[in-house]
Write an enzyme that holds these catalytic residues in place. Structure first.
Site, PDB file in Angstrom:
ATOM      1  N   GLY A   1       0.810  -1.216   0.000  1.00 26.59           N
ATOM      2  CA  GLY A   1       0.000   0.000   0.000  1.00 26.59           C
ATOM      3  C   GLY A   1       0.840   1.261   0.000  1.00 26.59           C
TER       4      GLY A   1
ATOM      5  CE  LYS B   1       6.861   0.677   6.054  1.00 25.82           C
ATOM      6  NZ  LYS B   1       7.193  -0.246   7.145  1.00 25.82           N
TER       7      LYS B   1
ATOM      8  CG  ASP C   1      -0.113  -8.430   6.337  1.00 34.09           C
ATOM      9  OD1 ASP C   1      -0.715  -8.986   7.265  1.00 34.09           O
ATOM     10  OD2 ASP C   1       0.114  -7.214   6.315  1.00 34.09           O
TER      11      ASP C   1
HETATM   12  P1  AMP Z   1       1.349  -2.978   8.204  1.00 36.23           P
HETATM   13  O1  AMP Z   1       0.535  -3.409   9.369  1.00 36.23           O
HETATM   14  O2  AMP Z   1       2.116  -1.706   8.407  1.00 36.23           O
HETATM   15  O3  AMP Z   1       2.240  -4.076   7.733  1.00 36.23           O
HETATM   16  O4  AMP Z   1       0.345  -2.630   7.003  1.00 36.23           O
HETATM   17  C1  AMP Z   1      -0.740  -3.443   6.656  1.00 36.23           C
HETATM   18  C2  AMP Z   1      -1.270  -3.054   5.296  1.00 36.23           C
HETATM   19  O5  AMP Z   1      -1.647  -1.694   5.265  1.00 36.23           O
HETATM   20  C3  AMP Z   1      -0.272  -3.224   4.155  1.00 36.23           C
HETATM   21  O6  AMP Z   1      -0.993  -3.601   3.015  1.00 36.23           O
HETATM   22  C4  AMP Z   1       0.283  -1.844   4.000  1.00 36.23           C
HETATM   23  O7  AMP Z   1       0.820  -1.610   2.726  1.00 36.23           O
HETATM   24  C5  AMP Z   1      -0.931  -0.995   4.265  1.00 36.23           C
HETATM   25  N1  AMP Z   1      -0.586   0.349   4.755  1.00 36.23           N
HETATM   26  C6  AMP Z   1      -0.104   0.687   5.972  1.00 36.23           C
HETATM   27  N2  AMP Z   1       0.048   2.003   6.077  1.00 36.23           N
HETATM   28  C7  AMP Z   1      -0.330   2.537   4.896  1.00 36.23           C
HETATM   29  C8  AMP Z   1      -0.408   3.861   4.367  1.00 36.23           C
HETATM   30  N3  AMP Z   1      -0.063   4.928   5.088  1.00 36.23           N
HETATM   31  N4  AMP Z   1      -0.856   4.009   3.103  1.00 36.23           N
HETATM   32  C9  AMP Z   1      -1.233   2.962   2.361  1.00 36.23           C
HETATM   33  N5  AMP Z   1      -1.191   1.696   2.802  1.00 36.23           N
HETATM   34  C10 AMP Z   1      -0.745   1.483   4.049  1.00 36.23           C
HETATM   35 MG    MG Z   2       3.152  -4.926   6.542  1.00 41.77          MG
END
Ligand code: AMP
Ligand code: MG
Length: 493
Positions: A100, A117, A260
């Site tokens: 994301g 990132k 994930d």
């Molecule tokens: P994480 O828990 O940080 O591993 O993120 C879980 C999901 O949310 C993943 O698909 C990330 O890419 C997405 N994600 C987290 N933060 C953001 C953001 N600020 N913008 C877009 N996608 C995000």
């Molecule tokens: Mg993640």
């Protein structure tokens, strides 16, 4: 520069590319370009990682690299993309997720995937802004290099760049981009994605890719009926088991062990609300958003097994035999305790394996918990005490000194038998003096927000070599200040 437009220029930054993930085809990713950020500046650079990927040091001072690693230009030859994956978050199927805010620039000819990132929105951003804030980017940068310094498998961090662009979290913060490096960023969730959508050909393509690139030994006929997919599951289970043993031994809490965030290579990835334990509190929950304590420190080994179970389910159509999948998965239950015991023996300086080691380890961990002893300081002081035979500084850490003395008596017998000089030597290489405690990261972040990156650099230097003494820097190895316990780290990053 228009900060909302996709970057459309390329620049040579001295990297030669090979694009092997991209050969998988469009079912696996979307090609896109990063979204630029205004007025970038360097925040942190790892010259070790630059060397690793074959990037000359001079580039890391150049404006060309600064723009490229902020996503404002594309390195010549890069083929940028975001991949699609799904996953279980906090034990619940979350459906499609994907990169994301991560954008892969490609793979260097030397086999390192390079990923930005925080470089803007992607088709997988859902409600997110595609950005990362300076605070969390500095934490990921420092922790990646700290884990590597500790000898723990991890994605690496090449650099962080910052921008004055505002990013809304609980407060308004500023944007940053971390450039991460790993042989592969494939997660358990990539497999879950294709399995859940009934896309078996793609599932097989992905599994074959991972086996051929990273686990070629799985093609060799094995005890698992010559089934390469079962062999893959077993190999991943074993790597994950060894990773968990290392996390537990060093007192690392990941904080968001969703499927994930689990690397198919058994690397530590996706640094978010992680924490190194201060006092030894087995049930410690470092993620303020984890209200159920699912990812508490002492639950991590079981959660990893649960996550491997999800991977096994995803691989089942390829393995084609439930018993074989179970057998592959069971290797975790053998390797984790073995690897954990080996790590703990090294922490205690015990070269030989003895029947009652487990009791000795259980007892000391119980004592640490009962007395709320600082985990890192205990092990480091014990290492020095074994070398000098002065146990007073260790004893001082315990409120219940009699209980510690009883434990020390049985421990000393073993050490005296093995030879204390040898033991101390092993211990000083197994018990770090420096770990990235929350308050240390926080100090570096506060300074960086004011434009002072010297604290970050000092910390980086210490953490790159955490087993060295680094004279003059004892403050970084001291007990956390009182305010450390009030730091709240959540999923917000
Ligand atoms: P994480 O828990 O940080 O591993 O993120 C879980 C999901 O949310 C993943 O698909 C990330 O890419 C997405 N994600 C987290 N933060 C953001 C953001 N600020 N913008 C877009 N996608 C995000
Ligand atoms: Mg993640």
């Amino acid at each position: 520069m228009n900060p909302t437009a996709e970057s459309d220029t390329t620049a040579d930054i001295g990297l030669a590319w090979d694009h092997r993930f991209a050969t998988l085809g469009p079912d696996f990713f979307t090609e896109l370009r990063p979204t630029p950020l205004p007025s970038p500046h360097w925040v942190g650079v790892s010259t070790n990682v630059a060397a690793l990927i074959g990037l000359g040091n001079a580039w890391m001072h150049s404006d060309a690299a600064l723009q490229a690693f902020t996503g404002n230009t594309l390195p010549t030859g890069a083929r940028s993309l975001s991949s699609v994956y799904s996953g279980h978050q906090f034990g619940v199927w979350a459906g499609q997720l994907g990169d994301g805010r991560a954008i892969l620039l490609g793979e260097t000819v030397s086999g390192w995937e390079v990923q930005l990132k925080g470089a803007g929105r992607t088709p997988y951003s859902r409600m997110g802004d595609g950005r990362a804030v300076l605070r969390s980017s500095i934490r990921e940068f420092l922790c990646s290099e700290a884990m590597h310094g500790l000898g723990i498998p991890t994605s690496r961090a090449l650099c962080v760049t910052g921008s004055p662009a505002p990013v809304r979290r609980e407060d308004i913060e500023t944007a940053a981009v971390v450039t991460r490096v790993a042989p592969s960023f494939v997660r358990f969730g990539h497999f879950e994605h294709f399995a859940a959508n009934g896309l078996e050909p793609q599932l097989r393509t992905l599994a074959d890719y991972v086996i051929d690139r990273y686990y070629p030994e799985c093609r060799v006929p094995t005890a698992l009926g010559g089934n390469p997919y079962a062999a893959l599951l077993q190999a991943v289970s074993e790597r994950t088991a060894r990773l968990m043993a290392q996390w537990q031994a060093v007192g690392f809490c990941h904080g968001v062990m969703n499927t994930d965030n689990m690397s198919i290579l058994g690397l530590t990835i996706d640094y978010g609300p992680f924490q190194f334990l201060d006092a030894f509190v087995p049930g410690h929950v470092c993620n303020h958003s984890d209200t159920q304590g699912r990812y508490a420190y002492n639950r991590q080994p079981n959660v990893a097994y649960w996550n491997l179970f999800c991977l096994a389910q995803a691989l089942l159509p390829l393995i084609g035999d439930e018993e074989l999948a179970k057998a592959a998965l069971e290797s975790y239950k053998v390797v984790f305790p073995e690897a954990f015991m080996a790590r703990m023996r090294a922490k205690l300086g015990l070269a030989a394996v003895r029947e009652h080691d487990g009791t000795l380890i259980d007892c000391v961990l119980l004592l640490l918990a009962q007395n709320g002893v600082d985990y890192t300081i205990f092990w480091r002081r014990l290492s020095h005490a074994v070398g000098s035979s002065d146990f007073e500084p260790v004893r001082d850490l315990f409120a219940d000194r009699a209980a510690f003395d009883t434990w020390l008596l049985s421990y000393s017998e073993l050490i005296n038998h093995d030879g204390s000089a040898v033991a101390a030597n092993l211990m000083l290489k197994s018990n770090p003096k420096f770990v990235l405690r929350n308050h240390l990261g926080e100090q570096a972040i506060r300074a960086a927000k004011l434009g002072d990156f010297s604290e970050l650099q000092t910390l980086q230097r210490l953490l790159e070599r955490p087993f060295d003494e680094h004279p003059g820097h004892d403050a970084y190895a001291a007990f956390p200040p009182d305010w450390a316990s009030s730091i709240e780290i959540s999923c917000s990053s």
